[in-house]
Design an enzyme around this catalytic site. Structure first.
Site: not given
Length: 818
Positions: A89, A475
């Site tokens: 680049e 229960s």
């Protein structure tokens, strides 16, 4: 003379031209530079970074982000990666001042050649210009934008170091496939950290900035490799690598890898619950852009076991009581079955080892089925005997005698191998259950949630039945009633009358007549037996004896139900709660009565590694000593957990719940041969089934029921539906672990008593257990226990069983049965 005059005239024109160009340049700088964005904001720039969730062992669970990015400081980015991007680049990056004149000249020459060959023109933007464009300007194509880009590039170079500019660029650049920055791209394309990238792989990443989609390593492999090789050549031309290195790198194949599934700890229910908590704590922006590192409490092994055993349990119930509901789909007649099957989208909820098959032919005792890969198999009659038609909650059609009564040619069905090791032996018919459920596994000492399963399949429904479903515990609530009784003068051997109980609820209201699951009465029984056998009538008498206000208080203490009505039906589990709350409350029995807060998160760190949340807030100055270990004692950690109930009471309930497994409704678990305790729960009409249990160091809760409550069948209870799931989970979770016994706290006297009567054991007695008493409360030899039966209400040992007033609002529900 004329020549001299002409020279001065030309010189004057040149000066004018220079001045005009300078003026024009100054005017351009003023015009384009007057409203530029503030480049100083780059100094405080924090890019959106991926949040990552990790299991307790460090394995990745999930990632959340708007842009997939992992920020890496420039010092931590390997040199080969930096060099690859510079060569591709901006090779003069460390020499120019924002704009590269030589690069511009080179681009002009290259573009003239490209124009002659009808090739795309190349740019000459420096990395600094790209930072200006990406961060401040956008992608508009215009002369004005290029001018602004150049001006900003000069300003950025004066304000920031080269390394800072490069750091911004390498972490911001988009590299395709949803990856922003080089670290994220390394994971996406190669499933590697930056440090592990090879030279060819680093070169490939550097080839991507110009047009990532054009160089996809799978869709455009040849183009991608050519571009990668071009970057390698540039590295060699720039003297970064040798000719031999370049040749070897170019010869290497370009192979992109997806992250292996084995490295991901799959836990959709768990991850979604953590995601919700993070969004609540830190907001959506903090979650999706904050770059958080979240260490969760999840144990991948236990999570995997939990998901599998819950699925197995739901499938087993569905085959037993759900009835056959028909095929997944039907094929079009007179068309190729394989083509049609292959073209069908995946069926949600069908996970390995299940397979999707088409019925090809049906015989009297078997059917032929085919799979999308063209293979065929046999579905014998034995593989579909369960597939009866459901006619009602407890009504089914006859067992099918032939496959034709269940399936037909062209049906698309789910099947699984009867013997996975020998699929040639045939397949069995399967279907996705309608019933739902949840499972929670927790460290009872810390509240760390080790496994969380919210249903059959997350893709079918994201509703979490472990944390979001408010259901009656039945229960399973009873131990809190008995804990209140033990703290208020009762012992595990106290006797309570098991006999009919009728309550007048007031004018216009029916009599309330609770009953036992068996519809029988058992006379005077100990508190222990009342829990072990899940006796409803005893529980109601006990609740009325101690007062429902105390039961309400204990429900709130344990965090089960915060605003419970003080009516007797609540003692049988008629209130609503969640599986997570129940698992936490049962944990507080086994941990000695200490309060814990359930958590799915151990630690949260921000993008800089600073810890911003920690579940364990205990201070430990001695833990930071770095002088090494010289036989000194371990650091002593404080225990800030408040006491919910007395440790003696907590152990008494734990011991009684251990009896549920040894002699009571959870006896199916006893075969594991491990120290385990727990309690079943079933509500009226079997709409909710539970088993809440624990070992000394692991608490597990299981809930199973339909999302819209309905009758699961008269014979279906917590014992038949939820217990098998708990048993299967514990069998694997505790495999290979030593049998640690439940810890007995100080202040407990263990006395040998008869399990059924609670009386002191004599030599030669059978069915003898060690019962836990407070000192001074243990039974004496020859002493006969008083019975809570209605004759001595002032002694706290009895209460009227018929026509007694609860002293509170009318009964609002019927509560649990079993």
């Amino acid at each position: 003379m004329r020549l001299l005059s002409r020279f001065f005239f030309l010189l004057f024109l040149a000066v004018l031209a220079v001045l005009g160009a300078g003026a024009a340049g100054l005017a351009g700088l003023w015009y384009y530079g007057s409203d530029l964005p503030d480049y100083q904001q780059l100094a405080k720039y924090e890019p959106p970074v991926t949040t990552r969730l990790h299991a307790g062992d460090g394995r990745l669970i999930a990632e959340y982000s708007r842009e997939r990015r992992l920020f890496v400081p420039i010092e931590a980015i390997p040199k080969p990666v930096i060099q690859a991007f510079l060569s591709a680049e901006d090779k003069n990056f460390y020499e120019h001042s924002g704009i590269d004149p030589l690069g511009i000249v080179r681009a002009v020459v290259q573009n003239i050649a490209n124009l002659a060959q009808s090739r795309r023109p190349v740019g000459a933007s420096t990395i600094t210009q790209q930072v200006a464009k990406n961060f401040l300007l956008g992608n508009e194509v215009s002369i004005g934008r290029k001018a602004k880009e150049a001006i900003l590039a000069f300003r950025i170079e004066k304000a920031f170091s080269k390394d800072k500019i490069l750091e911004l660029y390498l972490n911001e650049i988009y590299l395709g496939s949803g990856a922003y920055g080089v670290a994220a791209a390394a994971l996406v394309y190669f499933d590697k950290s930056l440090y592990d990238l090879t030279l060819p792989e680093a070169a490939y990443l550097a080839a991507l900035p110009k047009a990532p989609s054009n160089y996809h390593p799978v869709r455009h492999l040849d183009r991608a490799k050519a571009r990668r090789d071009w970057v390698i050549e540039r590295l060699q031309e720039d003297g970064v690598i040798t000719v031999e290195q370049a040749r070897a790198a170019i010869a290497a194949p370009l192979v992109a890898l997806a992250r292996p599934e084995s490295e991901l700890a799959r836990a959709d229910w768990f991850a979604e619950e953590v995601r919700r908590e993070l969004a609540q704590r830190l907001g959506e922006k903090g979650l999706y852009e904050g770059g958080l590192s979240v260490r969760t409490t999840m144990d991948p092994k236990l999570q995997s076991i939990g998901e599998r055993v819950l699925r197995d349990g739901l499938e087993a119930y569905d085959r037993r009581a759900g009835g056959w509901r028909g095929p997944l789909a039907k094929l079009q007649p007179n068309s190729d079955w394989r083509t049609q099957l292959s073209a069908m989208p995946p069926f949600v909820g069908i996970l390995p080892p299940w397979r999707v098959a088409a019925v090809l032919s049906v015989e009297s005792d078997s059917a032929s089925i085919g799979f999308a890969d063209g293979s065929k198999a046999v579905l014998p009659q034995a593989g579909l005997r369960w597939a009866r038609k459901k006619l009602g909650p407890d009504h089914f059609g006859p067992v099918p005698r032939t496959p034709a009564e269940v399936i037909a040619v062209g049906d698309v069905i789910a099947v699984t191998a009867i013997n996975p090791a020998k699929p040639q032996d045939g397949y069995a018919l399967r279907q996705i259950p309608e019933i739902g459920g949840g499972l929670v596994a927790m460290d009872p000492h810390t509240g760390r949630v080790l496994a969380l399963v919210g249903g059959y399949d997350f893709k079918l429904s994201q509703f979490n039945r472990a944390t979001q479903a408010n259901r009656q515990p039945g229960s399973a609530f009873k131990p809190f009633v008995y804990a209140a009784a033990l703290d208020n003068g009762f012992t595990p051997s106290s006797l309570v009358l098991d006999a009919p109980f009728v309550m007048d609820q007031g004018p216009g209201l029916p009599l309330w007549k609770p009953g036992n699951y068996s519809d029988q009465f058992y006379g005077p029984s100990t508190l222990r037996v009342g829990v072990e056998k899940s006796r409803n009538l005893m529980t109601v008498r006990l609740a009325q004896a101690i007062g429902m206000e105390k039961v309400v208080d204990y429900a709130k203490r344990f965090g089960v139900i915060d605003n419970m009505q003080p009516v007797l039906s609540m003692s049988l589990g008629a209130g609503e709660t969640t599986l997570m709350k129940m698992t936490t409350a049962y944990s507080e029995f086994v941990n000695g009565g200490r309060k814990i807060t359930p958590t799915l998160i151990d630690r949260i760190q921000n993008r800089n590694g600073t810890t911003i949340y920690r579940h364990d807030k205990r201070a430990c100055p001695d833990c930071l000593v770095t002088t090494g270990w010289n036989q000194q004692s371990e650091p002593a950690l404080p225990d800030p957990r408040p006491q919910v109930i007395d440790a003696v009471t907590a152990y008494q309930i734990t011991s009684i719940l251990e009896g549920v497994v040894q002699r009571g409704t959870g006896i199916r678990i006893r075969e594991l041969g491990k120290p385990l305790a727990g309690k079943t729960g079933t509500t009226n009409d079997s709409m909710d089934t539970w088993f809440m249990g624990f070992s000394p160091d692991l608490a597990v809760g299981v809930f199973i029921g339909y999302d819209t409550p309905k009758d699961m069948g008269k014979r279906e209870t917590g014992s038949s539906v939820a217990v098998p799931v708990f048993r299967a989970f514990m069998a694997e979770a505790l495999q290979g672990k030593s049998n640690i016994q439940f810890r007995v706290p100080p202040g407990v006297r263990l006395v040998r008593v008869q399990a059924e009567t609670g009386e002191l054991a004599r030599p030669g007695d059978r069915n003898v257990i060690l019962e836990a008493f407070r000192p001074g409360s243990e039974p004496q030899l020859g002493e006969r226990s008083r019975v809570l039966d209605g004759s001595m209400s002032d002694e706290r040992d009895s209460i009227s069983g018929v026509g007694a007033s609860a002293g509170s609002a009318p009964i609002s529900g019927t509560g649990g049965l079993y």
